[in-house]
Design an enzyme around this catalytic site. Structure first.
Site, PDB file in Angstrom:
ATOM      1  NE  ARG A  44      -2.680  -1.157   3.602  1.00 22.34           N
ATOM      2  CZ  ARG A  44      -2.742  -2.340   4.221  1.00 22.34           C
ATOM      3  NH1 ARG A  44      -3.167  -3.403   3.571  1.00 22.34           N
ATOM      4  NH2 ARG A  44      -2.379  -2.456   5.489  1.00 22.34           N
ATOM      5  CD  GLU A 175     -16.229  12.860  -0.387  1.00 20.45           C
ATOM      6  OE1 GLU A 175     -15.281  12.743   0.411  1.00 20.45           O
ATOM      7  OE2 GLU A 175     -16.378  12.129  -1.364  1.00 20.45           O
ATOM      8  CE  LYS A 217     -13.750  13.957  -2.695  1.00 21.39           C
ATOM      9  NZ  LYS A 217     -12.477  13.303  -2.412  1.00 21.39           N
TER      10      LYS A 217
END
Ligand code: 5MM
Length: 335
Positions: A44, A175, A217
């Site tokens: 990752r 968001e 967002k």
């Protein structure tokens, strides 16, 4: 200009956008499984460090949203990830919600959690170098949804989160994502998204959040992915801009869209068309996860040591979106 406003504008200035690399371990594992790479902390980190060291970071990527694991990891050069991002000319941020859980009282909807102990976590993230944060509320559209309860409770959580983040000198990304999944029309999406965004601002104002120091967002206005009636990209741009003009207070400096499952090209094209007709003072840019990373991840998975090749793919996507954020993209620039 307040300090928070300066940060918000800096993240999105000159066509720059945000790389949403804040996949939680579960989501990142799904992404890596999809390209047959084992989801270990090392892999990752390797993929993310490859992106964070790419040359587009200084010209195109104004900010990177990190996940808790990544903000605490060290790069191969032994510096902390937030330091690497700063050195590359971008600004580190952090996702601080702890995920969307079933909303009691409405079993088909979700409420985003993470307010308990948030003040303390914010102080820790600030010390680790974060200058902005992210919290995502999710809403689905169907006949009875999103319910008033989900619209109200998610807006309340987004506002409490934002107030705490500003108290700790960071810029909150707000968001509210109205999901693309479903049979709904673009018009339904327009109406529900407008209602959701308006409620968010009602709560943000009630919680005394400085609107000049946030970034919104949102999703674009799209027909559901199972809808039989699609609309043109030009229509998407028109409806999206209309929705923002009707529901976002003019103090807000910047709007950075999520891609929400659109393809890379579609999300670039729609962003470009929105900016070609943008007659507002909002900076309108991108905060993409999948639409910035998909091709790069696919390329990288074939040879995870091919750092330069992967960076080239990522640089191209970032460049295209930065052109789109200025209304300067055209299809023939795609290779
Ligand atoms: C990167 O993905 C974020 C969510 O991760 P988890 O579901 O694991 O918490 C997500 O919030 C993302 O930042 C936004 O949805 C934008 O990403 P897309 O892919 O829609 O542009």
């Amino acid at each position: 200009m307040s300090e928070l406003n300066t940060i918000a504008v800096k993240i999105l200035e000159k066509g720059k956008g945000i790389l949403a690399a804040d996949e939680s371990t579960g989501t990142m594992t799904k992404r890596l499984d999809g390209v047959n790479v084992p989801s270990t902390p090392e892999n990752r980190l390797l993929f993310r460090e490859t992106l964070f060291s790419a040359s587009c970071m200084s010209e195109c990527i104004g900010g990177v949203i990190l996940y808790d694991e990544t903000i605490k990891q060290e790069s191969s050069k032994r510096n902390k990830i937030p330091e690497l991002i700063l050195e590359m000319g971008s600004i580190p941020g952090i996702k601080v919600d702890t995920g969307a859980k079933i909303l009691a009282g409405s079993t088909n909807e979700k409420i985003t959690e993470g307010l308990d102990g948030l003040r303390e976590r914010l102080k820790e993230y600030y010390k680790l170098g974060a200058k902005f944060t992210k919290w995502r509320g999710v809403y689905n559209i169907s006949e009875n949804y999103p319910s008033k309860l989900s619209i109200q409770s998610n807006a309340h959580a987004l506002a409490r989160y934002s107030a705490l983040v500003q108290e700790n000198d960071m810029v909150p990304i707000v968001e509210p994502e109205v999901l693309m999944e479903g049979e709904h029309s673009a018009n339904d999406c327009f109406e529900k998204t407008s209602e959701v965004i308006k409620k968010c601002f009602e709560e943000l104002i009630l919680h005394k959040v400085d609107l000049k120091g946030i970034i919104l967002k949102p999703n674009m206005i799209l027909a559901g992915n199972k809808s039989k009636v699609k609309i043109s990209n030009k229509e998407v741009a028109k409806l999206t801009l209309k929705c923002l003009k009707n529901s976002v207070p003019t103090e807000v400096p910047g709007i950075a869209f999520l891609s929400g499952g659109q393809s890379e090209i579609e999300s670039t094209e729609n962003l470009d068309l929105i900016n070609k007709i943008n007659d507002t003072d909002f900076i309108i840019s991108y905060s993409y996860g999948r639409a910035l990373q998909q091709s790069a991840l696919k390329f990288w998975s074939r040879d995870i040591d091919n750092i330069e090749g992967t960076q080239e793919v990522f640089n191209h996507r970032a460049k295209m979106n930065t052109l789109a954020a200025q209304g300067n993209w055209s299809k023939d620039l795609e290779i």
